[in-house]
Design a protein around this motif. Sequence first.
Motif, PDB file in Angstrom:
ATOM      1  N   THR A 175       0.832  -1.201   0.000  1.00  0.00           N
ATOM      2  CA  THR A 175       0.000   0.000   0.000  1.00  0.00           C
ATOM      3  C   THR A 175       0.871   1.258   0.000  1.00  0.00           C
ATOM      4  N   THR A 176       2.002   1.204   0.700  1.00  0.00           N
ATOM      5  CA  THR A 176       2.933   2.334   0.694  1.00  0.00           C
ATOM      6  C   THR A 176       3.493   2.554  -0.702  1.00  0.00           C
ATOM      7  N   LEU A 177       3.933   1.477  -1.356  1.00  0.00           N
ATOM      8  CA  LEU A 177       4.468   1.592  -2.709  1.00  0.00           C
ATOM      9  C   LEU A 177       3.404   2.112  -3.670  1.00  0.00           C
ATOM     10  N   ALA A 178       2.172   1.677  -3.471  1.00  0.00           N
ATOM     11  CA  ALA A 178       1.089   2.167  -4.314  1.00  0.00           C
ATOM     12  C   ALA A 178       0.926   3.680  -4.148  1.00  0.00           C
ATOM     13  N   GLY A 179       0.946   4.148  -2.906  1.00  0.00           N
ATOM     14  CA  GLY A 179       0.820   5.580  -2.658  1.00  0.00           C
ATOM     15  C   GLY A 179       1.939   6.373  -3.321  1.00  0.00           C
ATOM     16  N   VAL A 180       3.161   5.819  -3.266  1.00  0.00           N
ATOM     17  CA  VAL A 180       4.304   6.486  -3.889  1.00  0.00           C
ATOM     18  C   VAL A 180       4.149   6.508  -5.411  1.00  0.00           C
ATOM     19  N   LEU A 181       3.820   5.352  -6.004  1.00  0.00           N
ATOM     20  CA  LEU A 181       3.713   5.257  -7.457  1.00  0.00           C
ATOM     21  C   LEU A 181       2.540   6.065  -8.012  1.00  0.00           C
ATOM     22  N   LEU A 182       1.480   6.184  -7.233  1.00  0.00           N
ATOM     23  CA  LEU A 182       0.325   6.977  -7.664  1.00  0.00           C
ATOM     24  C   LEU A 182       0.541   8.476  -7.457  1.00  0.00           C
ATOM     25  N   GLY A 183       1.646   8.825  -6.794  1.00  0.00           N
ATOM     26  CA  GLY A 183       1.961  10.235  -6.582  1.00  0.00           C
ATOM     27  C   GLY A 183       1.013  10.934  -5.629  1.00  0.00           C
ATOM     28  N   LEU A 184       0.511  10.209  -4.633  1.00  0.00           N
ATOM     29  CA  LEU A 184      -0.452  10.803  -3.713  1.00  0.00           C
ATOM     30  C   LEU A 184       0.243  11.796  -2.771  1.00  0.00           C
ATOM     31  N   PRO A 185      -0.343  12.960  -2.575  1.00  0.00           N
ATOM     32  CA  PRO A 185       0.255  13.932  -1.642  1.00  0.00           C
ATOM     33  C   PRO A 185       0.145  13.482  -0.191  1.00  0.00           C
ATOM     34  N   ARG A 186      -0.787  12.571   0.080  1.00  0.00           N
ATOM     35  CA  ARG A 186      -0.901  11.896   1.369  1.00  0.00           C
ATOM     36  C   ARG A 186      -1.628  10.584   1.115  1.00  0.00           C
ATOM     37  N   TYR A 187      -1.434   9.631   2.005  1.00  0.00           N
ATOM     38  CA  TYR A 187      -2.041   8.314   1.767  1.00  0.00           C
ATOM     39  C   TYR A 187      -3.559   8.400   1.884  1.00  0.00           C
ATOM     40  N   GLU A 188      -4.247   7.837   0.876  1.00  0.00           N
ATOM     41  CA  GLU A 188      -5.702   7.764   0.889  1.00  0.00           C
ATOM     42  C   GLU A 188      -6.131   6.369   0.448  1.00  0.00           C
ATOM     43  N   ARG A 189      -6.791   5.672   1.340  1.00  0.00           N
ATOM     44  CA  ARG A 189      -7.186   4.288   1.072  1.00  0.00           C
ATOM     45  C   ARG A 189      -8.046   4.161  -0.179  1.00  0.00           C
ATOM     46  N   ARG A 190      -8.922   5.115  -0.425  1.00  0.00           N
ATOM     47  CA  ARG A 190      -9.854   4.991  -1.545  1.00  0.00           C
ATOM     48  C   ARG A 190      -9.137   4.962  -2.887  1.00  0.00           C
ATOM     49  N   HIS A 191      -7.952   5.536  -2.951  1.00  0.00           N
ATOM     50  CA  HIS A 191      -7.183   5.493  -4.186  1.00  0.00           C
ATOM     51  C   HIS A 191      -6.327   4.230  -4.304  1.00  0.00           C
ATOM     52  N   VAL A 192      -6.029   3.628  -3.169  1.00  0.00           N
ATOM     53  CA  VAL A 192      -5.073   2.516  -3.144  1.00  0.00           C
ATOM     54  C   VAL A 192      -5.753   1.148  -3.164  1.00  0.00           C
ATOM     55  N   ASP A 193      -6.757   0.948  -2.316  1.00  0.00           N
ATOM     56  CA  ASP A 193      -7.381  -0.369  -2.203  1.00  0.00           C
ATOM     57  C   ASP A 193      -8.021  -0.789  -3.518  1.00  0.00           C
ATOM     58  N   GLY A 194      -7.544  -1.912  -4.061  1.00  0.00           N
ATOM     59  CA  GLY A 194      -8.080  -2.430  -5.313  1.00  0.00           C
ATOM     60  C   GLY A 194      -7.376  -1.931  -6.556  1.00  0.00           C
ATOM     61  N   CYS A 195      -6.414  -1.033  -6.408  1.00  0.00           N
ATOM     62  CA  CYS A 195      -5.739  -0.504  -7.593  1.00  0.00           C
ATOM     63  C   CYS A 195      -4.794  -1.548  -8.188  1.00  0.00           C
ATOM     64  N   TRP A 196      -4.480  -1.378  -9.464  1.00  0.00           N
ATOM     65  CA  TRP A 196      -3.548  -2.252 -10.176  1.00  0.00           C
ATOM     66  C   TRP A 196      -2.255  -1.482 -10.425  1.00  0.00           C
ATOM     67  N   LEU A 197      -1.139  -2.134 -10.196  1.00  0.00           N
ATOM     68  CA  LEU A 197       0.168  -1.549 -10.476  1.00  0.00           C
ATOM     69  C   LEU A 197       0.914  -2.441 -11.463  1.00  0.00           C
ATOM     70  N   GLU A 198       1.695  -1.808 -12.337  1.00  0.00           N
ATOM     71  CA  GLU A 198       2.586  -2.589 -13.199  1.00  0.00           C
ATOM     72  C   GLU A 198       3.702  -3.145 -12.318  1.00  0.00           C
ATOM     73  N   PHE A 199       3.816  -4.470 -12.286  1.00  0.00           N
ATOM     74  CA  PHE A 199       4.761  -5.092 -11.351  1.00  0.00           C
ATOM     75  C   PHE A 199       6.212  -4.657 -11.610  1.00  0.00           C
ATOM     76  N   PRO A 200       6.661  -4.565 -12.883  1.00  0.00           N
ATOM     77  CA  PRO A 200       8.038  -4.073 -13.093  1.00  0.00           C
ATOM     78  C   PRO A 200       8.264  -2.673 -12.536  1.00  0.00           C
ATOM     79  N   ALA A 201       7.237  -1.820 -12.589  1.00  0.00           N
ATOM     80  CA  ALA A 201       7.373  -0.475 -12.026  1.00  0.00           C
ATOM     81  C   ALA A 201       7.488  -0.533 -10.505  1.00  0.00           C
ATOM     82  N   VAL A 202       6.806  -1.491  -9.891  1.00  0.00           N
ATOM     83  CA  VAL A 202       6.897  -1.684  -8.440  1.00  0.00           C
ATOM     84  C   VAL A 202       8.329  -2.058  -8.056  1.00  0.00           C
ATOM     85  N   ILE A 203       8.925  -2.978  -8.815  1.00  0.00           N
ATOM     86  CA  ILE A 203      10.298  -3.403  -8.524  1.00  0.00           C
ATOM     87  C   ILE A 203      11.274  -2.253  -8.734  1.00  0.00           C
ATOM     88  N   GLU A 204      11.054  -1.482  -9.792  1.00  0.00           N
ATOM     89  CA  GLU A 204      11.924  -0.331 -10.050  1.00  0.00           C
ATOM     90  C   GLU A 204      11.849   0.681  -8.909  1.00  0.00           C
TER      91      GLU A 204
END
Length: 323
Positions: A228-257
């Motif tokens: 969830t932390t990595l999702a917040g970072v990759l989504l560029g959130l100014p602060r963590y918000e569950r509604r943007h993170v829960d259920g979202c899809w991330l490109e796995f190679p971007a997560v590793i990068e």
Amino acid sequence: MPSIYAALDLGTNNCRLLIARPLRDTGRTDSFRVVEAFSRIVRLGEGLTNTGALSEAAMARTLVALKICSEKMARRGVTMARAVATEACRRAANGPEFLHEVKASTGIGFDIITTAEEARLALSGCGPLLEPQHEQAVVFDIGGGSTEVMWARLHRDRRPEVLDWISLPFGVVNLTERHGAGHIDSGSYGAMIDEVAAHLAPFEARHGLNAAMRAGKVQVLGTSGTVTTLAGVLLGLPRYERRHVDGCWLEFPAVIEQSRRLAGMPVPDRAKHPCIGEERADLVVAGCAILEALHRFWPAPRLRVADRGVREGVLLEMMRGRS
């Protein structure tokens, strides 16, 4: 008045409370309305790797958080509750003694659950995010003291069935205590990955999930503060918000990068990101290393992120009458 349920998950790093009311008019067993949620990093397992016991400071921090939980449950008029404790209390010599003190101080009685039940509850809580077009799923929960990895099959009623699972003796707290805050240049980040991968290898050898994943038959879903932390970072959130993170899809190679970028930063620089902060800055790279070890075996193109898990599983099972 409808029943008010509460689920409390006491882990190695976090204390999480969820108070909810079932949505009986939907006809579904995976629906509820959240009345109140509470989460606090308590680091209950801090130092446990070296001493085998919960420290006085860690227990004091945790007790403060649990008193807040008790007050919230009373104020909301909770009619049915279950509290579960995981790896820190399983491993600590004084874990049962501490929970006895908790009961006396707050009135909250905890069950120390097995790794098998922890895996099942995490999968139950994340089940609604599994997509029916996939035949199977790999679901993982990176905790503070252990990581549960589940191989599951999704039935037509959308309830997942655990086909097999493994509990790794690595979480963000104990892995950080052994290797430090993790850094690419020092080699500690790579050492973390290799250590976790060595424990994953027999599971992959037993089931051959890599081939099924490359054929597009397996979904990968992660639940933990790390993802969830990595999702917040990759989504560029100014602060963590569950509604943007829960259920979202991330490109796995971007997560590793992104994981490697964090492992290349000093801890103070990691702390500057609003979705990481000082409380997670020293722990997040250990979680990234566990995630990268998982990706080494199961390089799915995408990763689904769940800001839900054990406490949601506890709630759903209470509402279905299993607890």
